[in-house]
Scaffold this active site. Structure first.
Site, PDB file in Angstrom:
ATOM      1  CD  GLU A 170      -1.277  -2.325   2.103  1.00 53.08           C
ATOM      2  OE1 GLU A 170      -0.055  -2.567   1.980  1.00 53.08           O
ATOM      3  OE2 GLU A 170      -2.037  -3.010   2.795  1.00 53.08           O
ATOM      4  CD  GLU A 228      16.238 -26.377  -9.774  1.00 54.66           C
ATOM      5  OE1 GLU A 228      16.725 -27.042 -10.699  1.00 54.66           O
ATOM      6  OE2 GLU A 228      16.285 -25.137  -9.735  1.00 54.66           O
TER       7      GLU A 228
END
Ligand SMILES: NC(=O)c1ccc[n+]([C@@H]2O[C@H](COP(=O)([O-])OP(=O)(O)OC[C@H]3O[C@@H](n4cnc5c(N)ncnc54)[C@H](OP(=O)(O)O)[C@@H]3O)[C@@H](O)[C@H]2O)c1
Length: 359
Positions: free
Chosen positions: A54, A273
């Site tokens: 914000e 991975e």
């Protein structure tokens, strides 16, 4: 969602949020709109110690020449309920109120019981607050919420496979299954995580660097932690030991123990991975939160399957996942999926807002 302006702004805020890292804090995006629905400012949270979405969006509006002292009719569309906690940067509710924002559209409420209240505080101050409960906004906070609920890093399993499901040929070679666009996608996603993890099998077979590199192949200045799990030693000349990024070798075969050790080090997201055997161990332990599958339109017919044994013997045993996305990447396809969360619900400890404030 009835309002097409809100809908478009939330789409944009979600895209902005996804640019942020999956680290200590949740991904949050925000778009500031003018009275006619025009985009005045955009922001996203870039990780611990940086401005909230914000605040970043309001700063962007100011940087584009919009006067924060004359904000009549402005709205803020934010993916997560604004925080109301005082911290290093001050609460987002205060920033929105100080700027005189008249309307706030929230994608998803804060998932923690203690942190809620930002929307109520804004309403009490006369701001028109709309909470959309958008599934995509909930999804955005999910990895963060799940990690904190279970006090272990969020785990994304990534693999590359041929169309018939092989991640290496019978001789062990696997470079390269996919093309440069998919490989660039791997580097971008790696960069969003705190740690990249492989088993000793992959470390020994492939001698991977596991660093994050840009399009020219140069390593980025900030690298995720490289983690190897398994009992065997790595050779002294292994690229994982080249000092180009920090590496830890966890000499265990217990994925839960490995994640606990990483959590203690401050790791909040893991990019797993492989390879097939370690990934299967993570699945068997119920420790995979998301899947990123890069599929190449190629066939091997034999080789190493992308995932080791899960103990399934009949089709009814298949682990069914929820498809969360699929798109073309150059000459390949990326498929995104995840298991359904068996334990949704509130996050018991720190809040996204606390996390951002305390960082
Ligand atoms: N295409 C892709 O996306 C991709 C990705 C990664 C790898 N690969 C390919 O996969 C092949 C390597 O396969 P892999 O299965 O040997 O690799 P791996 O899963 O990375 O390593 C397996 C090793 O991890 C250790 N380990 C630690 N915890 C374990 C556990 N809970 N269960 C089982 N093992 C555990 C064991 O070694 P210790 O005896 O040392 O404990 C085991 O031998 C290579 O050919 C590589 O190219 C392909």
């Amino acid at each position: 969602m009835d309002n097409p302006v809100d809908s478009r702004a939330l789409d944009l805020a979600l895209d902005l949020a996804r640019r942020g890292p999956l680290t200590e804090n949740p991904q949050v995006g925000c778009v500031v709109l003018g009275p006619g629905g025009e985009v005045l400012g955009q922001g996203w949270h870039r990780g611990a110690g940086t401005a909230h979405a914000e605040v970043a969006a309001l700063a962007d509006a100011a940087a584009r020449g919009h006067d924060l002292a004359r904000t009549t009719g402005w709205s803020a569309v934010v993916t997560l309920e604004p925080c109301r906690h005082t911290g290093r940067t001050g609460p987002c509710t205060r920033a929105l109120l100080d700027a005189g924002v008249a309307r706030v559209v929230v994608g998803a409420p804060d998932p923690t019981p203690t942190a809620g209240g930002g929307a109520a505080e804004l309403r009490a101050a006369g701001v028109d607050v709309v909470v959309l409960d958008d599934p995509r906004a909930h999804e955005l906070v999910r990895p963060w919420a799940r990690a904190h609920r279970h006090r272990r890093p969020a785990v994304t399993w990534k693999y590359a496979a041929t169309l018939d499901g092989y991640s290496a040929a019978t001789d062990g070679s696997s470079r390269w299954i996919t093309g440069p666009v998919a490989r660039a996608d791997v580097h971008a996603r790696r960069a969003q995580h705190d740690a990249v993890l492989v088993g000793t099998g992959t470390a020994l077979a492939d001698d991977p660097a596991l660093t994050v590199r840009d399009a020219s192949g140069a390593p980025l200045p900030q690298q995720p932690l490289r983690v190897v799990v398994g009992l065997r030693d790595l050779p002294a000349g292994a690229r994982l030991l080249d000092g180009s990024a920090e590496t830890v070798h966890l000499r265990t075969r217990d994925p839960r123990e490995a994640l606990a050790a990483l959590w203690e080090r401050g790791v909040r997201s893991v990019w797993l991975e492989g390879g097939p055997r370690l990934a299967a161990a993570f699945w068997r332990a119920g420790l995979v939160d998301d899947v990123v599958a890069h599929l190449a339109p190629a066939l091997l017919g034999s080789g190493r399957s992308a995932l080791g044994d899960l103990g399934a013997t009949s089709i009814g045993d298949a682990l069914r996942l929820q498809l969360t996305g699929a798109h073309v990447l150059g000459g390949d396809v990326v498929v995104l999926a995840r298991p359904t969360d068996p334990t949704p619900g509130p996050v018991p400890d720190q809040t996204p807002s606390d996390q951002q404030q305390e960082a």
